[in-house]
Design an enzyme around this catalytic site. Structure first.
Site, mmCIF file in Angstrom:
data_model
loop_
_atom_site.group_PDB
_atom_site.id
_atom_site.type_symbol
_atom_site.label_atom_id
_atom_site.label_comp_id
_atom_site.label_asym_id
_atom_site.label_seq_id
_atom_site.Cartn_x
_atom_site.Cartn_y
_atom_site.Cartn_z
ATOM 1 N N SER A 12 0.843 -1.201 0.000
ATOM 2 C CA SER A 12 0.000 0.000 0.000
ATOM 3 C C SER A 12 0.877 1.248 0.000
ATOM 4 O O SER A 12 1.638 1.500 0.938
ATOM 5 C CB SER A 12 -0.902 0.014 1.228
ATOM 6 N N HIS A 37 -1.079 -1.353 -4.310
ATOM 7 C CA HIS A 37 -2.379 -1.065 -3.683
ATOM 8 C C HIS A 37 -2.522 0.437 -3.473
ATOM 9 O O HIS A 37 -1.682 1.079 -2.849
ATOM 10 C CB HIS A 37 -2.440 -1.802 -2.341
ATOM 11 N N ASP A 39 -4.912 3.347 -2.029
ATOM 12 C CA ASP A 39 -6.017 3.617 -1.103
ATOM 13 C C ASP A 39 -6.631 4.974 -1.379
ATOM 14 O O ASP A 39 -5.999 6.008 -1.169
ATOM 15 C CB ASP A 39 -5.496 3.568 0.339
ATOM 16 N N MET A 41 -9.524 7.623 -0.425
ATOM 17 C CA MET A 41 -10.406 7.972 0.704
ATOM 18 C C MET A 41 -11.029 9.341 0.463
ATOM 19 O O MET A 41 -10.347 10.256 0.015
ATOM 20 C CB MET A 41 -9.600 8.029 2.001
ATOM 21 N N HIS A 70 -8.325 0.532 -4.153
ATOM 22 C CA HIS A 70 -9.258 0.278 -3.046
ATOM 23 C C HIS A 70 -10.039 1.558 -2.771
ATOM 24 O O HIS A 70 -9.497 2.501 -2.195
ATOM 25 C CB HIS A 70 -8.427 -0.166 -1.824
ATOM 26 N N MET A 72 -12.380 3.660 -0.819
ATOM 27 C CA MET A 72 -13.064 3.857 0.472
ATOM 28 C C MET A 72 -13.864 5.143 0.347
ATOM 29 O O MET A 72 -13.554 6.168 0.954
ATOM 30 C CB MET A 72 -12.032 3.920 1.603
ATOM 31 N N MET A 142 -11.264 -6.432 5.470
ATOM 32 C CA MET A 142 -10.530 -5.424 6.254
ATOM 33 C C MET A 142 -10.288 -5.962 7.668
ATOM 34 O O MET A 142 -11.217 -6.414 8.336
ATOM 35 C CB MET A 142 -11.328 -4.121 6.360
ATOM 36 N N ASP A 177 -6.416 -6.759 4.367
ATOM 37 C CA ASP A 177 -5.822 -5.409 4.409
ATOM 38 C C ASP A 177 -5.965 -4.849 5.823
ATOM 39 O O ASP A 177 -7.082 -4.741 6.343
ATOM 40 C CB ASP A 177 -6.582 -4.533 3.400
HETATM 41 C C1 DX5 Z 1 -6.474 1.307 5.520
HETATM 42 C C2 DX5 Z 1 -5.989 0.996 4.131
HETATM 43 C C3 DX5 Z 1 -4.821 0.103 4.094
HETATM 44 C C4 DX5 Z 1 -3.594 0.643 4.779
HETATM 45 C C5 DX5 Z 1 -2.892 -0.518 5.388
HETATM 46 O O1 DX5 Z 1 -7.649 2.016 5.450
HETATM 47 O O2 DX5 Z 1 -7.012 0.387 3.370
HETATM 48 O O3 DX5 Z 1 -4.511 -0.329 2.788
HETATM 49 O O4 DX5 Z 1 -2.708 1.310 3.933
HETATM 50 O O5 DX5 Z 1 -1.858 -0.049 6.175
HETATM 51 P P1 DX5 Z 1 -1.058 -0.992 7.178
HETATM 52 O O6 DX5 Z 1 -0.493 -2.108 6.383
HETATM 53 O O7 DX5 Z 1 -0.039 -0.074 7.734
HETATM 54 O O8 DX5 Z 1 -2.058 -1.469 8.198
HETATM 55 ZN ZN ZN Z 2 -6.443 -0.576 1.403
#
Ligand code: DX5
Ligand code: ZN
Length: 216
Positions: A12, A37, A39, A41, A70, A72, A142, A177
């Site tokens: 990520s 990956h 993320d 948001m 991903h 969110m 998750m 994840d």
């Molecule tokens: C959290 C994200 C993850 C995050 C994971 O909302 O979806 O992908 O980057 O981070 P680590 O591996 O540090 O838990």
């Molecule tokens: Zn993620």
């Protein structure tokens, strides 16, 4: 193919240095990452804002491996076209953000000829996904509340994996994840996961190659 080669590792970039994103993508690719990956948001679905379409478009120019996006975000259907056109190879949306329109969101992603994933948050029961398992490529379980990297792995969430595996077609990818490190990766793999996302564990390591290998 041996057992180890079946695990898809997706670092990520949330834990990368955004002023050096190209360098940090190359670093994990050179170390054997299978996917990148990304993320996304929106500050509504999760209490944080990260990156969006322009970053995916730039990443696509340099990435040598598939972009695993991903989402969110609320109303994912509004942005799927833009992310697909920017170069996403896999788009995962959240069940909780699309409960009443899952089938149409799946069809929309499919219309771009890319892979479809659905994710569930820690408090969502895996059974809500059962009607869709033969229509998608991946389930993302998750193991932290989405929104931030660097949180602690929530073991009870990983217990959903065998129930999903028990109902899923053989080729479904089950990705985990949140809080993944060498130890929690082993738990997830033993429960049936075959893709692992890791941010802080990989980017926080002084030996990225060893970190990625330790997850396989
Ligand atoms: C959290 C994200 C993850 C995050 C994971 O909302 O979806 O992908 O980057 O981070 P680590 O591996 O540090 O838990
Ligand atoms: Zn993620």
């Amino acid at each position: 193919m041996n057992e180890d080669e079946k695990i898809i590792i997706s670092p990520s970039i949330l834990s990368a240095d955004f002023t050096e994103l190209g360098r940090d993508v190359k670093a994990v690719e050179d170390a054997g990452a299978d996917w990148i990956h990304v993320d996304v948001m929106d500050g509504h679905f999760v209490p944080n804002i990260s990156i969006g379409v322009p970053v995916v478009k730039s990443l696509k120019k340099v990435a040598r491996v598939p972009l695993d996006v991903h989402l969110m975000i609320e109303n994912p259907e509004k942005y799927i076209g833009a992310f697909a056109k920017a170069g996403a190879d896999i788009i995962t949306f959240h069940y909780e953000a699309a409960q009443d329109k899952i089938e149409s969101v799946i069809s929309l992603i499919r219309s771009f000829n890319i892979k479809v994933g659905i994710s569930i948050k820690p408090k969502t029961n895996q059974e809500v996904l059962f009607p869709y398992l033969d229509k998608i490529d991946m389930v993302l379980v998750m193991t932290v509340e989405p929104g931030f990297g660097g949180q602690e792995f929530m073991g009870y969430c990983a217990q959903k994996i065998p129930y999903i595996r028990g109902k899923a077609p053989e080729n479904l990818i089950v990705q985990v994840d949140g809080g993944i490190n060498e130890k929690t990766a082993n738990i997830c793999k033993s429960l049936g996961a075959n893709s692992l996302v890791a941010g802080s564990y990989i980017y926080g390591s002084d030996n990225i190659k060893a970190a990625i290998e330790s997850l396989r």
